[in-house]
Write a protein that holds these residues in place. Structure first.
Motif, PDB file in Angstrom:
ATOM      1  N   LYS A  87       0.844  -1.185   0.000  1.00  0.00           N
ATOM      2  CA  LYS A  87       0.000   0.000   0.000  1.00  0.00           C
ATOM      3  C   LYS A  87       0.882   1.239   0.000  1.00  0.00           C
ATOM      4  N   PRO A  88       0.740   2.106  -1.010  1.00  0.00           N
ATOM      5  CA  PRO A  88       1.557   3.317  -1.014  1.00  0.00           C
ATOM      6  C   PRO A  88       1.111   4.265   0.084  1.00  0.00           C
ATOM      7  N   PRO A  89       2.036   5.046   0.645  1.00  0.00           N
ATOM      8  CA  PRO A  89       1.640   6.016   1.662  1.00  0.00           C
ATOM      9  C   PRO A  89       0.761   7.108   1.059  1.00  0.00           C
ATOM     10  N   MET A  90      -0.266   7.512   1.797  1.00  0.00           N
ATOM     11  CA  MET A  90      -1.113   8.620   1.352  1.00  0.00           C
ATOM     12  C   MET A  90      -0.489   9.935   1.820  1.00  0.00           C
ATOM     13  N   VAL A  91      -0.370  10.865   0.909  1.00  0.00           N
ATOM     14  CA  VAL A  91       0.265  12.152   1.191  1.00  0.00           C
ATOM     15  C   VAL A  91      -0.730  13.262   0.942  1.00  0.00           C
ATOM     16  N   GLU A  92      -0.945  14.095   1.956  1.00  0.00           N
ATOM     17  CA  GLU A  92      -1.778  15.284   1.804  1.00  0.00           C
ATOM     18  C   GLU A  92      -0.860  16.478   1.563  1.00  0.00           C
ATOM     19  N   GLN A  93      -0.978  17.059   0.379  1.00  0.00           N
ATOM     20  CA  GLN A  93      -0.039  18.087  -0.052  1.00  0.00           C
ATOM     21  C   GLN A  93      -0.739  19.450  -0.135  1.00  0.00           C
ATOM     22  N   PRO A  94      -0.358  20.426   0.706  1.00  0.00           N
ATOM     23  CA  PRO A  94      -0.951  21.752   0.595  1.00  0.00           C
ATOM     24  C   PRO A  94      -0.460  22.461  -0.664  1.00  0.00           C
ATOM     25  N   LEU A  95      -1.344  23.205  -1.290  1.00  0.00           N
ATOM     26  CA  LEU A  95      -0.992  23.926  -2.511  1.00  0.00           C
ATOM     27  C   LEU A  95      -0.463  25.327  -2.233  1.00  0.00           C
ATOM     28  N   SER A  96      -0.422  25.726  -0.973  1.00  0.00           N
ATOM     29  CA  SER A  96      -0.033  27.092  -0.635  1.00  0.00           C
ATOM     30  C   SER A  96       1.440  27.214  -0.272  1.00  0.00           C
ATOM     31  N   ARG A  97       2.190  26.065  -0.252  1.00  0.00           N
ATOM     32  CA  ARG A  97       3.585  26.076   0.149  1.00  0.00           C
ATOM     33  C   ARG A  97       4.459  25.530  -0.958  1.00  0.00           C
ATOM     34  N   LEU A  98       5.598  26.213  -1.214  1.00  0.00           N
ATOM     35  CA  LEU A  98       6.557  25.743  -2.207  1.00  0.00           C
ATOM     36  C   LEU A  98       7.627  24.926  -1.495  1.00  0.00           C
ATOM     37  N   THR A  99       7.594  23.613  -1.678  1.00  0.00           N
ATOM     38  CA  THR A  99       8.577  22.726  -1.051  1.00  0.00           C
ATOM     39  C   THR A  99       9.042  21.699  -2.080  1.00  0.00           C
ATOM     40  N   SER A 100      10.170  21.089  -1.787  1.00  0.00           N
ATOM     41  CA  SER A 100      10.672  20.026  -2.654  1.00  0.00           C
ATOM     42  C   SER A 100      10.050  18.696  -2.245  1.00  0.00           C
ATOM     43  N   PHE A 101      10.134  17.722  -3.142  1.00  0.00           N
ATOM     44  CA  PHE A 101       9.641  16.378  -2.835  1.00  0.00           C
ATOM     45  C   PHE A 101      10.363  15.822  -1.613  1.00  0.00           C
ATOM     46  N   SER A 102      11.693  16.008  -1.569  1.00  0.00           N
ATOM     47  CA  SER A 102      12.472  15.482  -0.441  1.00  0.00           C
ATOM     48  C   SER A 102      12.000  16.070   0.877  1.00  0.00           C
ATOM     49  N   GLU A 103      11.750  17.382   0.892  1.00  0.00           N
ATOM     50  CA  GLU A 103      11.296  18.029   2.124  1.00  0.00           C
ATOM     51  C   GLU A 103       9.905  17.557   2.500  1.00  0.00           C
ATOM     52  N   ASP A 104       9.017  17.448   1.511  1.00  0.00           N
ATOM     53  CA  ASP A 104       7.654  16.980   1.780  1.00  0.00           C
ATOM     54  C   ASP A 104       7.660  15.633   2.486  1.00  0.00           C
ATOM     55  N   MET A 105       8.438  14.700   1.950  1.00  0.00           N
ATOM     56  CA  MET A 105       8.448  13.346   2.506  1.00  0.00           C
ATOM     57  C   MET A 105       9.160  13.296   3.857  1.00  0.00           C
ATOM     58  N   ARG A 106      10.230  14.086   4.012  1.00  0.00           N
ATOM     59  CA  ARG A 106      10.950  14.105   5.286  1.00  0.00           C
ATOM     60  C   ARG A 106      10.054  14.604   6.411  1.00  0.00           C
ATOM     61  N   LEU A 146      12.690   9.009 -11.117  1.00  0.00           N
ATOM     62  CA  LEU A 146      11.575   8.331 -10.469  1.00  0.00           C
ATOM     63  C   LEU A 146      11.756   8.520  -8.974  1.00  0.00           C
ATOM     64  N   ARG A 147      10.734   9.098  -8.321  1.00  0.00           N
ATOM     65  CA  ARG A 147      10.854   9.424  -6.898  1.00  0.00           C
ATOM     66  C   ARG A 147      10.131   8.375  -6.058  1.00  0.00           C
ATOM     67  N   PHE A 148      10.804   7.923  -4.993  1.00  0.00           N
ATOM     68  CA  PHE A 148      10.251   6.916  -4.082  1.00  0.00           C
ATOM     69  C   PHE A 148      10.082   7.523  -2.692  1.00  0.00           C
ATOM     70  N   ALA A 149       9.080   7.046  -1.961  1.00  0.00           N
ATOM     71  CA  ALA A 149       8.918   7.370  -0.542  1.00  0.00           C
ATOM     72  C   ALA A 149       8.585   6.083   0.183  1.00  0.00           C
ATOM     73  N   GLY A 150       9.385   5.763   1.192  1.00  0.00           N
ATOM     74  CA  GLY A 150       9.182   4.507   1.895  1.00  0.00           C
ATOM     75  C   GLY A 150       9.316   3.296   1.002  1.00  0.00           C
ATOM     76  N   GLY A 151      10.132   3.403  -0.056  1.00  0.00           N
ATOM     77  CA  GLY A 151      10.354   2.289  -0.970  1.00  0.00           C
ATOM     78  C   GLY A 151       9.298   2.127  -2.037  1.00  0.00           C
ATOM     79  N   VAL A 152       8.282   3.001  -2.067  1.00  0.00           N
ATOM     80  CA  VAL A 152       7.190   2.911  -3.037  1.00  0.00           C
ATOM     81  C   VAL A 152       7.349   4.001  -4.095  1.00  0.00           C
ATOM     82  N   PRO A 153       7.272   3.672  -5.391  1.00  0.00           N
ATOM     83  CA  PRO A 153       7.360   4.708  -6.425  1.00  0.00           C
ATOM     84  C   PRO A 153       6.163   5.650  -6.347  1.00  0.00           C
ATOM     85  N   MET A 154       6.441   6.944  -6.251  1.00  0.00           N
ATOM     86  CA  MET A 154       5.384   7.938  -6.029  1.00  0.00           C
ATOM     87  C   MET A 154       5.187   8.886  -7.205  1.00  0.00           C
ATOM     88  N   ALA A 155       6.275   9.235  -7.899  1.00  0.00           N
ATOM     89  CA  ALA A 155       6.155  10.263  -8.924  1.00  0.00           C
ATOM     90  C   ALA A 155       7.277  10.137  -9.947  1.00  0.00           C
TER      91      ALA A 155
END
Length: 253
Positions: A87-106, A146-155
């Protein structure tokens, strides 16, 4: 894996139903996954073992498993067998903040990794020149990964940076924004466009989802404090892993 007698037993499978046998077997396995009797990454017994335990043909088993693989509930690994899909992790991403993928997942406690698909310096395309305010003779760095989070391909992400801001694409190991900030070219704002798309076979294989799966297609242009565009990124995010959230305020008359 030993046979789970509560899942792979013939009891009730072939009694009093006009529904095709393979669909009833699919439903049995689907219910076991939803109930937690079969957990993510659990290995299923081989086709022959399932067929013998449930008194059905291997053709029936193969057809049932194939349907569950197409539905994303099972995954088949070459040379290893059939497994309950992670099961891939569910990520809630706010649209009001400019962040990198690495920062989001960390920030969510997820370890990030990447597989580089392309790193090159080349002349900009017409679309890149428009978004980055470049001339057709200007060079850009393209970073596709290809970006992974927790070992799951996300983007799948393709970032294009003017060569004057990023001289060597090999300098980016994890976070592009960290490299840009260290060079004095930190993005401070961005314009982002979201749309729906369906994956081609090659991109679907990268994200480990069936071909034609729905994804979020995102185009983003990021700007320096001087209002110069510094990044043009096109990404495909798995539709089953991301919720994008925006806070809205009621306008005043």
């Amino acid at each position: 894996m030993s046979l789970d007698e509560t899942v792979f037993s013939p009891d009730g499978l072939a009694e009093g139903s006009s529904t095709p046998l393979y669909l009833r077997l699919q439903e049995r396995i689907r219910n076991a996954i939803e109930a937690g009797d079969l957990r993510p990454s659990d290995a299923l017994p081989g086709e022959r073992d399932i067929a013998q335990a449930m008194s059905v043909s291997r053709v029936t088993v193969r057809k049932a498993l194939s349907g569950l693989v197409s539905a994303g509930l099972l995954e088949q690994r070459q040379g290893s067998g059939t497994f309950v899909a992670r099961k891939p992790p569910m990520v809630e991403q706010p649209l009001s903040r400019l962040t990198s993928f690495s920062e989001d997942m960390r920030l969510r406690g997820l370890e990030t990794t990447s597989r580089w698909l392309q790193r090159e310096v080349s002349l900009c395309s017409t679309k890149e020149s428009i978004h980055l305010a470049l001339s057709p003779q200007d060079k850009v760095c393209r970073l596709r990964r290809l970006r992974f989070a927790g070992g799951v391909p996300m983007a799948i992400e393709l970032a294009t940076i003017p060569h004057k801001y990023l001289g060597d694409p090999e300098a980016v190991r994890t976070s592009l924004y960290a490299v840009l900030e260290a060079a004095g070219f930190k993005p401070v704002r961005a314009l982002q466009r979201l749309s729906a798309a369906n994956l081609t076979g090659s991109d679907a294989a990268l994200l480990d989802v069936p071909a034609g799966s729905a994804v979020l297609s995102i185009e983003r242009v990021s700007y320096l404090a001087t209002n110069q565009p510094v990044e043009f990124t096109r990404s495909f995010y798995r539709g089953d892993t991301y919720d994008f959230v925006a806070e809205l305020n009621l306008g005043q008359d």
